[in-house]
Design an enzyme around this catalytic site. Structure first.
Site, short mmCIF file in Angstrom:
data_model
loop_
_atom_site.label_atom_id
_atom_site.label_comp_id
_atom_site.label_asym_id
_atom_site.label_seq_id
_atom_site.Cartn_x
_atom_site.Cartn_y
_atom_site.Cartn_z
N GLN A 1 37.99 104.39 92.01
CA GLN A 1 39.08 103.16 92.62
C GLN A 1 39.98 103.67 93.61
O GLN A 1 41.11 103.28 94.09
CB GLN A 1 39.95 102.95 91.27
CG GLN A 1 40.84 104.05 90.79
CD GLN A 1 41.69 103.69 89.56
OE1 GLN A 1 40.77 103.36 88.60
NE2 GLN A 1 42.88 103.82 89.57
N VAL B 1 59.42 101.96 82.94
CA VAL B 1 60.12 102.81 82.36
C VAL B 1 60.90 103.59 83.48
O VAL B 1 60.08 104.01 84.45
CB VAL B 1 59.59 103.78 81.33
CG1 VAL B 1 60.54 105.00 80.81
CG2 VAL B 1 59.04 103.29 80.02
N GLU C 1 53.95 97.60 83.02
CA GLU C 1 54.18 96.45 84.20
C GLU C 1 54.59 96.97 85.64
O GLU C 1 54.59 96.28 86.70
CB GLU C 1 55.34 95.59 83.66
CG GLU C 1 54.73 94.73 82.65
CD GLU C 1 56.09 93.89 81.93
OE1 GLU C 1 57.12 94.04 82.28
OE2 GLU C 1 55.82 93.02 80.86
N LYS C 2 54.66 98.44 85.59
CA LYS C 2 54.81 98.95 87.07
C LYS C 2 53.57 98.57 88.01
O LYS C 2 54.00 98.22 89.10
CB LYS C 2 55.05 100.32 87.21
CG LYS C 2 55.38 100.79 88.40
CD LYS C 2 55.76 102.55 88.30
CE LYS C 2 54.38 103.26 88.15
NZ LYS C 2 53.52 103.19 89.54
N HIS D 1 53.40 110.74 81.28
CA HIS D 1 54.91 110.83 81.12
C HIS D 1 55.62 109.52 80.34
O HIS D 1 54.83 108.96 79.55
CB HIS D 1 55.27 110.48 82.76
CG HIS D 1 54.91 109.34 83.22
ND1 HIS D 1 55.05 108.01 82.83
CD2 HIS D 1 53.89 108.96 84.42
CE1 HIS D 1 54.34 107.07 83.60
NE2 HIS D 1 53.94 107.59 84.53
N LEU E 1 58.91 105.52 86.65
CA LEU E 1 57.94 106.74 86.48
C LEU E 1 56.73 106.58 87.05
O LEU E 1 56.12 105.25 86.78
CB LEU E 1 57.95 106.80 84.98
CG LEU E 1 59.48 107.39 84.36
CD1 LEU E 1 59.19 107.69 82.80
CD2 LEU E 1 59.71 108.99 84.77
N SER F 1 52.87 109.16 87.86
CA SER F 1 52.34 110.49 87.79
C SER F 1 52.47 110.91 89.47
O SER F 1 52.60 112.20 89.63
CB SER F 1 51.03 110.40 87.50
OG SER F 1 50.73 110.03 86.29
N HIS G 1 53.76 106.48 79.78
CA HIS G 1 52.53 106.33 79.11
C HIS G 1 53.11 106.36 77.48
O HIS G 1 52.22 105.67 76.73
CB HIS G 1 51.98 107.27 79.45
CG HIS G 1 51.07 107.55 80.57
ND1 HIS G 1 51.44 108.44 81.86
CD2 HIS G 1 50.26 106.74 81.34
CE1 HIS G 1 50.78 108.27 83.04
NE2 HIS G 1 50.03 107.15 82.57
#
Length: 279
Positions: free
Chosen positions: A60, A175, A147-148, A33, A183, A185, A36
């Site tokens: 993970q 973003v 940084e999200k 998105h 944003l 996925s 990225h």
């Protein structure tokens, strides 16, 4: 160019190093998105060669998490990479990354005990192991992370520092959609009603920032107001955490200061969303 094997990717990386070319690297789990894309653009600006990896990393994900249904669309992702001028897409299989007998893991202690780490046992061990492997394969000079996933960024920076790894880990700003939604996925999972409720995270974070700017430094008061905002939305099923933490240690603050991070994790419907803001 699509690269599927570790051997080929390592060979390409060695050749670029010999030629004195710098390598920028954007590790992803795909379903790309604008967040990225912003990382790709940073890499393109800073480096001679940009490599994007697409790998949904099974180690993970915990039990009952969304490994099997995590969104995937290789054709779409490759087109985005092509449009952005990415030089190579590394797309290994699970067997290629974790061959039979694989039994070595990388673990960062302390930083991983809180926030998401307190609720997702083994998650960060999976992240640091795969990122370590990817760094060894791609040999980047610089690697770019959003940084999200703030805790992930700090954990990877700590791993790189502690293990004397020769790569600069660069955090890039969150973003957001025009309405404030960060944003992700996983936003694909949200129904229309759930997406509306997902806005509660950013609204609460922006309100917290306003409270601090008006002079509020008591974390309990800020967190209480944030919780009120988030739980007022109908599709919010669980507030996993709301914390105000030191930007380096990620330890909770007794008094809020400029530079601190406010981080949240919330289940909207069945989808776990995270977000944060820097004061």
């Amino acid at each position: 160019m699509l690269v599927r094997t570790v051997k080929e990717m390592k060979s390409l990386a060695r050749n670029f190093k010999r030629e004195g070319k710098s390598i920028g690297f954007v590790p992803t789990m795909g379903y790309l998105h604008e967040g990225h894309i912003s990382l790709m653009r940073c890499s393109k600006k800073d480096n001679d060669i940009t490599v994007v990896s697409i790998f949904v990393n099974p180690i993970q994900f915990g039990e009952n998490e969304d490994l099997d249904r995590y969104p995937r669309d290789l054709e779409r992702d490759l087109q985005i990479c092509k449009d952005e001028g990415v030089d190579f897409v590394f797309y290994p299989s699970v067997d290629e990354m974790y061959p039979e007998g694989f039994s070595t893991y990388v673990e960062v202690e302390d930083l991983t005990d809180r926030l998401c780490g307190a609720f997702r046992s083994g998650h960060f061990r999976g992240v640091t192991t795969v990122v370590n492997k990817l760094f060894n394969i791609v040999q980047p000079d610089r690697a770019y992370f959003g940084e999200k996933d703030y805790q992930q960024l700090k954990v990877i920076q700590r791993m790189v520092k502690d293990l004397n790894m020769d790569v600069e880990v660069i955090g890039c700003p969150i973003v957001r959609e025009k309405d404030g939604l960060a944003l992700s996925s996983r936003n694909k999972y949200l129904s229309e009603r759930e997406r509306e409720s997902a806005l509660s995270l950013s609204k609460a974070l922006f309100e917290a920032k306003k409270m601090f700017e008006k002079g509020e430094k008591n974390p309990e008061k800020i967190i209480s107001e944030m919780k009120k905002i988030i739980t007022s939305y109908p599709e919010v099923k669980e507030v996993q955490y709301i914390e105000i933490v030191d930007p380096e240690t990620l330890k909770p603050k007794k008094e809020v200061e400029r530079g601190d991070i406010i981080a949240v994790a919330v289940f909207v419907g069945n989808t776990r969303l995270i977000d944060n803001i820097k004061i």
